[in-house]
Structure formats: structure tokens, C-alpha cells
Enzyme design. Sequence first.
Site, PDB file in Angstrom:
ATOM      1  N   GLU A 254       8.863  15.156  16.432  1.00 60.63           N
ATOM      2  CA  GLU A 254       9.371  15.210  15.055  1.00 60.63           C
ATOM      3  C   GLU A 254       8.649  16.327  14.295  1.00 60.63           C
ATOM      4  OE1 GLU A 254       8.289  11.911  12.425  1.00 60.63           O
ATOM      5  OE2 GLU A 254      10.360  11.830  11.732  1.00 60.63           O
TER       6      GLU A 254
ATOM      7  N   GLU B 205       9.648   0.801  10.844  1.00 59.05           N
ATOM      8  CA  GLU B 205      10.675   1.843  10.663  1.00 59.05           C
ATOM      9  C   GLU B 205       9.957   3.167  10.872  1.00 59.05           C
ATOM     10  OE1 GLU B 205      13.899   1.646   9.959  1.00 59.05           O
ATOM     11  OE2 GLU B 205      14.061  -0.494   9.571  1.00 59.05           O
TER      12      GLU B 205
ATOM     13  N   CYS C  73      13.272  11.036   7.805  1.00 56.88           N
ATOM     14  CA  CYS C  73      13.149  10.501   9.165  1.00 56.88           C
ATOM     15  C   CYS C  73      14.427  10.675   9.984  1.00 56.88           C
ATOM     16  CB  CYS C  73      12.763   9.031   9.097  1.00 56.88           C
ATOM     17  SG  CYS C  73      13.859   8.058   8.035  1.00 56.88           S
TER      18      CYS C  73
ATOM     19  N   LYS D  97       0.857  -1.193   0.000  1.00 51.62           N
ATOM     20  CA  LYS D  97       0.000   0.000   0.000  1.00 51.62           C
ATOM     21  C   LYS D  97       0.887   1.235   0.000  1.00 51.62           C
ATOM     22  CE  LYS D  97      -1.879   2.768   3.015  1.00 51.62           C
ATOM     23  NZ  LYS D  97      -1.783   4.043   2.283  1.00 51.62           N
TER      24      LYS D  97
ATOM     25  N   GLY E 261       2.603   3.575  13.484  1.00 55.91           N
ATOM     26  CA  GLY E 261       3.300   2.318  13.775  1.00 55.91           C
ATOM     27  C   GLY E 261       2.663   1.600  14.966  1.00 55.91           C
TER      28      GLY E 261
ATOM     29  N   GLY F  59       6.680   4.565   8.567  1.00 54.58           N
ATOM     30  CA  GLY F  59       5.848   5.757   8.720  1.00 54.58           C
ATOM     31  C   GLY F  59       6.063   6.360  10.094  1.00 54.58           C
ATOM     32  N   SER F  60       5.052   7.045  10.588  1.00 53.49           N
ATOM     33  CA  SER F  60       5.189   7.769  11.859  1.00 53.49           C
ATOM     34  C   SER F  60       5.010   6.837  13.062  1.00 53.49           C
ATOM     35  CB  SER F  60       4.151   8.887  11.913  1.00 53.49           C
ATOM     36  OG  SER F  60       2.864   8.318  11.895  1.00 53.49           O
TER      37      SER F  60
HETATM   38  P1  NAD Z   1       2.142   8.039   8.322  1.00 54.38           P
HETATM   39  O1  NAD Z   1       2.359   7.234   9.542  1.00 54.38           O
HETATM   40  O2  NAD Z   1       1.116   9.112   8.360  1.00 54.38           O
HETATM   41  O3  NAD Z   1       1.730   7.106   7.102  1.00 54.38           O
HETATM   42  C1  NAD Z   1       2.543   6.053   6.658  1.00 54.38           C
HETATM   43  C2  NAD Z   1       1.706   5.061   5.907  1.00 54.38           C
HETATM   44  O4  NAD Z   1       0.774   4.484   6.814  1.00 54.38           O
HETATM   45  C3  NAD Z   1       0.870   5.676   4.778  1.00 54.38           C
HETATM   46  O5  NAD Z   1       0.829   4.792   3.694  1.00 54.38           O
HETATM   47  C4  NAD Z   1      -0.494   5.815   5.411  1.00 54.38           C
HETATM   48  O6  NAD Z   1      -1.560   5.814   4.494  1.00 54.38           O
HETATM   49  C5  NAD Z   1      -0.524   4.584   6.303  1.00 54.38           C
HETATM   50  N1  NAD Z   1      -1.466   4.673   7.422  1.00 54.38           N
HETATM   51  C6  NAD Z   1      -1.860   5.781   8.102  1.00 54.38           C
HETATM   52  N2  NAD Z   1      -2.776   5.448   9.044  1.00 54.38           N
HETATM   53  C7  NAD Z   1      -2.951   4.113   8.955  1.00 54.38           C
HETATM   54  C8  NAD Z   1      -3.777   3.186   9.643  1.00 54.38           C
HETATM   55  N3  NAD Z   1      -4.620   3.570  10.613  1.00 54.38           N
HETATM   56  N4  NAD Z   1      -3.726   1.884   9.292  1.00 54.38           N
HETATM   57  C9  NAD Z   1      -2.884   1.473   8.307  1.00 54.38           C
HETATM   58  N5  NAD Z   1      -2.098   2.308   7.605  1.00 54.38           N
HETATM   59  C10 NAD Z   1      -2.123   3.612   7.929  1.00 54.38           C
HETATM   60  O7  NAD Z   1       3.553   8.616   7.903  1.00 54.38           O
HETATM   61  P2  NAD Z   1       3.903   9.524   6.649  1.00 54.38           P
HETATM   62  O8  NAD Z   1       3.420  10.907   6.918  1.00 54.38           O
HETATM   63  O9  NAD Z   1       3.459   8.857   5.408  1.00 54.38           O
HETATM   64  O10 NAD Z   1       5.490   9.491   6.641  1.00 54.38           O
HETATM   65  C11 NAD Z   1       6.245  10.292   7.472  1.00 54.38           C
HETATM   66  C12 NAD Z   1       6.709   9.495   8.672  1.00 54.38           C
HETATM   67  O11 NAD Z   1       7.425   8.348   8.234  1.00 54.38           O
HETATM   68  C13 NAD Z   1       7.672  10.288   9.529  1.00 54.38           C
HETATM   69  O12 NAD Z   1       7.392  10.044  10.884  1.00 54.38           O
HETATM   70  C14 NAD Z   1       9.027   9.700   9.138  1.00 54.38           C
HETATM   71  O13 NAD Z   1       9.995   9.876  10.125  1.00 54.38           O
HETATM   72  C15 NAD Z   1       8.682   8.267   8.902  1.00 54.38           C
HETATM   73  N6  NAD Z   1       9.681   7.601   8.062  1.00 54.38           N
HETATM   74  C16 NAD Z   1      10.529   6.695   8.636  1.00 54.38           C
HETATM   75  C17 NAD Z   1      11.529   6.076   7.877  1.00 54.38           C
HETATM   76  C18 NAD Z   1      12.483   5.071   8.494  1.00 54.38           C
HETATM   77  O14 NAD Z   1      13.190   4.387   7.754  1.00 54.38           O
HETATM   78  N7  NAD Z   1      12.557   4.950   9.803  1.00 54.38           N
HETATM   79  C19 NAD Z   1      11.641   6.381   6.511  1.00 54.38           C
HETATM   80  C20 NAD Z   1      10.758   7.308   5.959  1.00 54.38           C
HETATM   81  C21 NAD Z   1       9.776   7.902   6.746  1.00 54.38           C
END
Ligand code: NAD
Length: 487
Positions: free
Chosen positions: A383, A251, A285, A175, A233, A228-229
Amino acid sequence: MSGTIETRLFINNEFVPARSGSTFALYNPATEDHVADVSQAEAADIEDAFIAATAAQKEWEGIPPMRKSPLYGKLAGLIMLHGDELARLEAISMGKPYSSFMFDKMACAGLFGHYASAAYHIQGQSSLNTPGMINMTIKQPYGVVAAIIPWNVSLIMFAMKVAPAIAAGNAIIVKTSEKAPLACLKLAALIKQAGFPPGLINIVSGYGNITGKVLAEHMKIRKIAFTGSVPTGKKIMQMAAASNLKNVTLELGGKSPAIIFADADLDMAAKATEFSIHQNSGQHCQANSRVFVEEGILDQYLEKVVAIMTSRKLGNPLEKDTWQGPQGDETQQKRVLSMIENGKTNGELVLGGKAADVGGKGYFVEPTIFKNVNEDAEIYREEIFGPVLLVNTFKTEEDVIRRANDTEYGLFASVYTRNFERAMRFAKLLESGAVGVNCSAPTQGLDMPVGGWKQSGVGREMHMYAVENFLETKTVYFKFDHSFDMH
Ligand code: NAD
């Protein structure tokens, strides 16, 4: 399709609309123009993908790696060939400048190339320590696995999950983020062109609480890899536990410190820390958002960083000389601006501090620096995910180690010094998944693990660490001599 842009779901190597006809709108963050209505997958579409993936995985597992490797190579070549189109799609969906996308293109192609022969390194162990028996472990794929990825470096995240998952013998449903679905759909066409079999790699678009939730709660998917965030997570882990206790790797976000001693090469430190917080509009990130400089060199450091920051061109990401584009969307811009307001009452503004005006349109933010920031403030603890640098000073090693580690995050930490023994002390004492000595993130070796301590994540990715995430281990007891009886 929306004009020449592919917007449908990629299931079983075909582009299909969502069964319900559901779509979501995508806007260009630089111009605020409507870009496309993108198909949004719901439970019925995920089931279609799951059925296709199940059939594909059974065949894929039986194909020898030497017949699979060329497919990875072909895909890597196609990614390089179609780099301009991939860059355009990222630019109009999440605002990444063309110039910085060239790194994403190389990394995405490079990762597929890297995993082309990874399957040969998947090996178990054997043991003769039980009398009368040869025992062994064998590594096997989960079957159908899922990945949920963010928008800031979508093609790299895609490759970091898909390439090791299929190298381990799984089929996958990915996704993408609702903020950046288009480049991955272009990649889908390239995957088909490269010759990967139908159903092996399925790509679905949609919002997290609609599409992502179905994957996290699925009863037959036994593994989910998420980037993601931190808040999302935690939700993924809760959904995985409440459904079928699927295996989870996470991650997550960061608040990376960079510590600069007076004996460091200050030009190099200023250049690296500025790049870390500014590239991709600070949407990284591992970005070193908290810089600590030794007392006495604060003004010198700030002068150098301000000079670099103000020399970068901010503007439309499609223009080849643009260095900084907009934030990913309006929500991201609002969040960064609200953090900046928090900074104004908790620190001293050195540079920037507001939305940037690029022809009156778009979600731009001025590169911003605060000094002497209250270390209990929201801007300091959370963050930001924007081009906002926080700079404080320190006097002693003990003090700065305590303050650098005083965070719930732990992705990447840096120390700048010419003192070798001090560098080694800090490499050990900093609480994070990676430590850079005289370098900041992004710094990555393809064969080095990536991951977070504390709330920055669970597990490690890259190289064989990532392949391992997509494998189950089985112990096989093989009795060959019946004269030994354990009972
Ligand atoms: P996010 O957590 O908002 O979304 C990430 C993904 O999760 C998206 O595809 C989103 O649609 C999905 N998602 C959101 N809510 C969900 C739910 N309830 N159930 C299932 N899936 C859901 O994060 P973002 O804004 O897309 O990305 C930014 C974040 O990602 C920042 O916190 C950044 O630090 C982190 N990030 C981490 C790394 C790493 O390697 N550690 C790399 C890139 C980004």
C-alpha cells in the site's frame, strides 16, 4: 487549551490534561508550523476513562431508545453547524482541503443520524423446537468498549465506531490518531452540548505504542474496534489475544484493482479512477491504486487521466479552491517518495514523480502515474497511501482476474464494462469485500457493509453489521412444561 484549540483529553464530559502532564507536538503538514502540544493519555488516564465509562454504561443501558434518539439528531445538527471549524482543524493537523472535508462533515453527521433509531433493530430470535420449552436469544452490550482510529478520515471513522457502539448500549473510549486529534476534540465539545451523558463517550489522544497499547491490553475492556494499517492491526490482535482475548474487528489497508475493458465508457472510467487515487492526496484505504486497461486503449486512457490530474489545484488546504493538499505528515511524504523511487526502476514514469514545491514548505507530492509496472515490485505489492497510480495492460479475462487477485489485500475492486454478463462474472470472481461495477471507491451506501477479505480486515462495519460487532449474544432456555424431560 492551546489558544482557541482544545488539546486536552475528554473524560467524563470534561476536558482534562493528562495526569502525568505528557503531551506530544503537532505540526501543520502544509506549512510545517507548530500547531499545538496535545495531551497524551497514559495508563492512569485510561483508568479514569474506564471508571467513568463503567458508571455511564450502567445507566445508558437502561434508558429507552426513544429518549436517546434525539441526542443523535442534535449532535448531527451541531456537526453541520460547526463544519467550518471542524474543517479548519482537519486542515491544520493532517492537511485535508476544505473542499473535500465537506464530504466528511456530511458523512459524520449522516452516520449519527442513521444510528439514531438503530437500537430498535437489535432483536434476538425465539424457538419452539425443544419440547416443553420456549428458547430465545437476547443481545446485550459488552459494557465498556474501545476504538482506535486512523487520521485520513478521522471524523467518519469516529462516527462509524461510536454511533453503533453506543446504539448497542455500550460506553466507549476512543483513541484518535496522533496525526489528527483536533477535530475529534471539537466533536467532544459538541457531544457534551448535544446532551450525551458524562462518561458515555471518552476521547483520548496519543501515540499508538503509548495510548493505544493500554487499550488493546486492557483486562476489562472486552471489545476493541480498530481501523488502520495491516501491521498495526496484527499487533492489536496479538495484544488482544495475550491480554484477555478481547473481541477484535479490524478494518485495514488496501491495494484495490480497477479493470477497464475497451467496451467501457472511457471518459467515465478515467474520471472515476482518477478521483479514487487522487482525492485526499491518495490517502484512502480503498483507492484504486492498480489499474488494468485492456490492450489497445492504454494511450487513450492515460491521456484522459493526465488531463484531469493536471487540472487539479495543489496547495494550502485552507484555501477554498485547493483540491489536493499535502500528505498527512513528513513520515507519510517520505514513504510515498520512497515508493516513487522504487517505481522509477520498476516501471515507466508518465506523470509527476517527486515532491511538489508549494512555496518551499510542506509535505506535498506531485500526482504521479507509472505504466508497465513490474508486478513483483514493492511499489506494486505494498500500500502506498499517496497520489500514485499504477497502470498496466491485459489481454484476456482469465489473465486479468488472476493478476487483480494476486494480492494479500481485498477491500474494493472495480470493473468497467458495458457487458452485463462479464460484469457479473467479475463481481463473483474478484476477491474483495466490495466490487464496483462501473464505479470505484469511494462508493458507499449507508446500509451496505464495509470490510476486507484476506489481510484487509476481519469483520464488517456500517449499518446493523456494525451494531452487531458491539453485542454479545446470550441463549435463554425457558422451560414451561415439566412433562418433557431431556435427561
Ligand atoms: P496506523 O496503523 O499507523 O495507525 C492507526 C491507529 O493505530 C492510530 O490511532 C495509531 O496511533 C494506532 N496505533 C499505532 N500503533 C499502535 C500500537 N502499537 N498499539 C495500538 N495502537 C496503535 O494507520 P494510519 O497511518 O493511522 O492510517 C492509515 C492506514 O489505515 C492505511 O493502511 C489505511 O488503508 C487504513 N485505513 C483503513 C480503512 C478501512 O476502512 N479499511 C479506513 C481508513 C484507513
